[in-house]
Motif scaffolding. Structure first.
Motif, PDB file in Angstrom:
ATOM      1  N   LYS A 205      -8.630   7.571 -16.843  1.00  0.00           N
ATOM      2  CA  LYS A 205      -8.137   8.351 -15.706  1.00  0.00           C
ATOM      3  C   LYS A 205      -8.489   7.728 -14.361  1.00  0.00           C
ATOM      4  O   LYS A 205      -7.894   8.077 -13.335  1.00  0.00           O
ATOM      5  N   GLU A 206      -9.443   6.807 -14.364  1.00  0.00           N
ATOM      6  CA  GLU A 206      -9.912   6.241 -13.103  1.00  0.00           C
ATOM      7  C   GLU A 206      -8.855   5.388 -12.416  1.00  0.00           C
ATOM      8  O   GLU A 206      -8.777   5.358 -11.182  1.00  0.00           O
ATOM      9  N   ASP A 207      -8.019   4.686 -13.185  1.00  0.00           N
ATOM     10  CA  ASP A 207      -6.963   3.870 -12.576  1.00  0.00           C
ATOM     11  C   ASP A 207      -5.973   4.741 -11.807  1.00  0.00           C
ATOM     12  O   ASP A 207      -5.544   4.395 -10.703  1.00  0.00           O
ATOM     13  N   GLU A 208      -5.617   5.873 -12.396  1.00  0.00           N
ATOM     14  CA  GLU A 208      -4.697   6.794 -11.721  1.00  0.00           C
ATOM     15  C   GLU A 208      -5.358   7.381 -10.473  1.00  0.00           C
ATOM     16  O   GLU A 208      -4.709   7.557  -9.432  1.00  0.00           O
ATOM     17  N   ALA A 209      -6.654   7.688 -10.568  1.00  0.00           N
ATOM     18  CA  ALA A 209      -7.380   8.216  -9.419  1.00  0.00           C
ATOM     19  C   ALA A 209      -7.402   7.209  -8.272  1.00  0.00           C
ATOM     20  O   ALA A 209      -7.244   7.583  -7.100  1.00  0.00           O
ATOM     21  N   LYS A 210      -7.576   5.927  -8.596  1.00  0.00           N
ATOM     22  CA  LYS A 210      -7.569   4.894  -7.555  1.00  0.00           C
ATOM     23  C   LYS A 210      -6.194   4.792  -6.897  1.00  0.00           C
ATOM     24  O   LYS A 210      -6.095   4.637  -5.674  1.00  0.00           O
ATOM     25  N   ARG A 211      -5.148   4.884  -7.704  1.00  0.00           N
ATOM     26  CA  ARG A 211      -3.794   4.788  -7.153  1.00  0.00           C
ATOM     27  C   ARG A 211      -3.532   5.919  -6.152  1.00  0.00           C
ATOM     28  O   ARG A 211      -3.032   5.687  -5.043  1.00  0.00           O
ATOM     29  N   ILE A 212      -3.908   7.119  -6.538  1.00  0.00           N
ATOM     30  CA  ILE A 212      -3.700   8.267  -5.657  1.00  0.00           C
ATOM     31  C   ILE A 212      -4.540   8.152  -4.395  1.00  0.00           C
ATOM     32  O   ILE A 212      -4.081   8.433  -3.283  1.00  0.00           O
ATOM     33  N   CYS A 213      -5.789   7.721  -4.553  1.00  0.00           N
ATOM     34  CA  CYS A 213      -6.679   7.585  -3.403  1.00  0.00           C
ATOM     35  C   CYS A 213      -6.146   6.556  -2.418  1.00  0.00           C
ATOM     36  O   CYS A 213      -6.207   6.767  -1.191  1.00  0.00           O
ATOM     37  N   ARG A 214      -5.614   5.447  -2.909  1.00  0.00           N
ATOM     38  CA  ARG A 214      -5.052   4.429  -2.016  1.00  0.00           C
ATOM     39  C   ARG A 214      -3.876   4.993  -1.223  1.00  0.00           C
ATOM     40  O   ARG A 214      -3.707   4.680  -0.038  1.00  0.00           O
ATOM     41  N   GLU A 215      -3.066   5.814  -1.878  1.00  0.00           N
ATOM     42  CA  GLU A 215      -1.939   6.434  -1.188  1.00  0.00           C
ATOM     43  C   GLU A 215      -2.436   7.359  -0.073  1.00  0.00           C
ATOM     44  O   GLU A 215      -1.876   7.371   1.037  1.00  0.00           O
ATOM     45  N   LYS A 216      -3.480   8.123  -0.347  1.00  0.00           N
ATOM     46  CA  LYS A 216      -4.022   9.046   0.646  1.00  0.00           C
ATOM     47  C   LYS A 216      -4.675   8.294   1.810  1.00  0.00           C
ATOM     48  O   LYS A 216      -4.590   8.717   2.959  1.00  0.00           O
ATOM     49  N   ILE A 217      -5.325   7.167   1.500  1.00  0.00           N
ATOM     50  CA  ILE A 217      -5.944   6.354   2.557  1.00  0.00           C
ATOM     51  C   ILE A 217      -4.866   5.837   3.507  1.00  0.00           C
ATOM     52  O   ILE A 217      -5.029   5.878   4.733  1.00  0.00           O
ATOM     53  N   ALA A 218      -3.763   5.351   2.916  1.00  0.00           N
ATOM     54  CA  ALA A 218      -2.655   4.867   3.744  1.00  0.00           C
ATOM     55  C   ALA A 218      -2.042   6.001   4.564  1.00  0.00           C
ATOM     56  O   ALA A 218      -1.683   5.822   5.736  1.00  0.00           O
ATOM     57  N   LYS A 219      -1.949   7.168   3.956  1.00  0.00           N
ATOM     58  CA  LYS A 219      -1.377   8.332   4.643  1.00  0.00           C
ATOM     59  C   LYS A 219      -2.205   8.704   5.871  1.00  0.00           C
ATOM     60  O   LYS A 219      -1.660   9.029   6.930  1.00  0.00           O
ATOM     61  N   HIS A 220      -3.529   8.660   5.742  1.00  0.00           N
ATOM     62  CA  HIS A 220      -4.411   9.031   6.853  1.00  0.00           C
ATOM     63  C   HIS A 220      -4.681   7.854   7.796  1.00  0.00           C
ATOM     64  O   HIS A 220      -5.350   8.041   8.823  1.00  0.00           O
TER      65      HIS A 220
END
Length: 322
Positions: free
Chosen positions: A81-96
């Motif tokens: 599950k950690e790979d998916e968590a990293k993908r989502i986190c990167r998207e949120k970092i870019a968003k902010h």
């Protein structure tokens, strides 16, 4: 005496002591333990043994149980599950629009906490990011800023020696590394040659430092005046630390000068000039002029200046490995 086992939570990570209670636990097994972060899944690298009470941080936490096949499967699911968590986190970092680089994501075994490790040049205000991530993952979120050494330890890689990086294969703690170690080992003060993948001074400089210090203690310094066993007097022109040989500029009977090589045991030191003077004597010898000369030398030698900057960054980040 306290009975303990040594547990690691990541490859080449720190070893933590736990009480095995009355369980039969051997090295190589996996266990479930409770830590300050919550319930964790760890690998036993030190089997049950007794150590002095001084080497144990009290209170000593106990092992909850030896890992079962169900626990092993759950741990694999968490890692998946950690790979998916990293993908989502990167998207949120870019968003902010945050200036930070995500390195890794890590679930605790009980899924009560999700940790994100990142690097950044300075402080980052990630409060809104944490709220956003918590609404997605429905668990406690922790963002932890790490240094470039820790980043390299997590990612791994191949060093210039062709082998796996020390920090990601066996080095559980980072050791202080300085430019002086490179000088003691007669290495070229070139950033590309003595810097690791992380861009910091190579950890392996520490491996042979004690040997070089011992070998150097048996040799004179360049510029020292010596007397050879065949009766000549001269000035040290060069040294070979590993071979324990010294090149001396001697004055012959006809007043001509010649460079000859001698073993360290063939020389008698006349006057030794200390490289590093400490205390009041050092302050008097150096003074403002010495500091000024050092600054001028750093300005003239860009490689040395770059290495000094790397050393300062190391001291600022610290040497605590994950």
């Amino acid at each position: 005496m306290a009975k303990i086992i040594g547990v690691r939570f990541r490859r080449a990570g720190k070893i933590y002591y736990f009480s095995p209670r009355d369980l039969e636990i051997t090295a190589g097994q996996n266990v479930i333990v409770e830590t300050v972060r919550g319930v964790e899944y760890g690998h036993v690298c030190i089997g049950a043994r007794e150590v002095s009470d001084e080497s144990v941080v009290q209170p000593l936490k106990e092992v909850l149980r030896v890992a079962t096949p169900e626990d092993d499967e759950r741990e694999e699911q968490n890692r998946a599950k950690e790979d998916e968590a990293k993908r989502i986190c990167r998207e949120k970092i870019a968003k902010h629009g945050l200036e930070m680089k995500l390195v890794a994501a890590e679930y605790t075994f009980d899924n009560n906490k999700l940790l994100f490790y990142f690097t950044a040049d300075g402080r980052v205000d990630f409060r809104e990011l944490v709220k956003d991530l918590a609404s997605v993952f429905k668990t406690r979120i922790e963002l932890r800023q790490i240094g470039v050494r820790d980043e390299t330890k997590i990612r791994g890689g191949i060093g210039i020696c062709g082998r796996g990086l020390c920090c990601s294969t066996y080095l559980s703690d980072f050791v202080p590394v300085s430019i002086r170690m490179a000088k003691d080992q007669n290495l070229s003060l070139n950033t590309t040659k003595i810097s690791g993948v992380c861009g910091r001074l190579m950890c392996c400089l520490k491996n042979e430092q004690e040997t070089y210090e011992w070998l150097n203690s048996k040799l004179p310094n360049i510029g020292d005046r010596v007397t050879t066993d065949d009766g000549f007097r001269g000035e040290v022109n060069g040294i070979n630390v590993l071979r324990q040989t010294v090149k001396v500029v001697v004055t012959l009977d006809n007043d001509e000068k010649e460079i000859r090589e001698y073993g360290a045991s063939q020389l008698r030191l006349k006057s030794r000039r200390r490289k590093d003077r400490k205390g009041k004597d050092g302050q008097k010898a150096g003074g403002d002029k010495g500091g000024q000369k050092g600054n001028e030398k750093a300005m003239q030698d860009p490689d040395l200046a770059a290495l000094e900057e790397i050393e300062k960054k190391d001291q600022k980040e610290g040497k605590t490995a994950l």
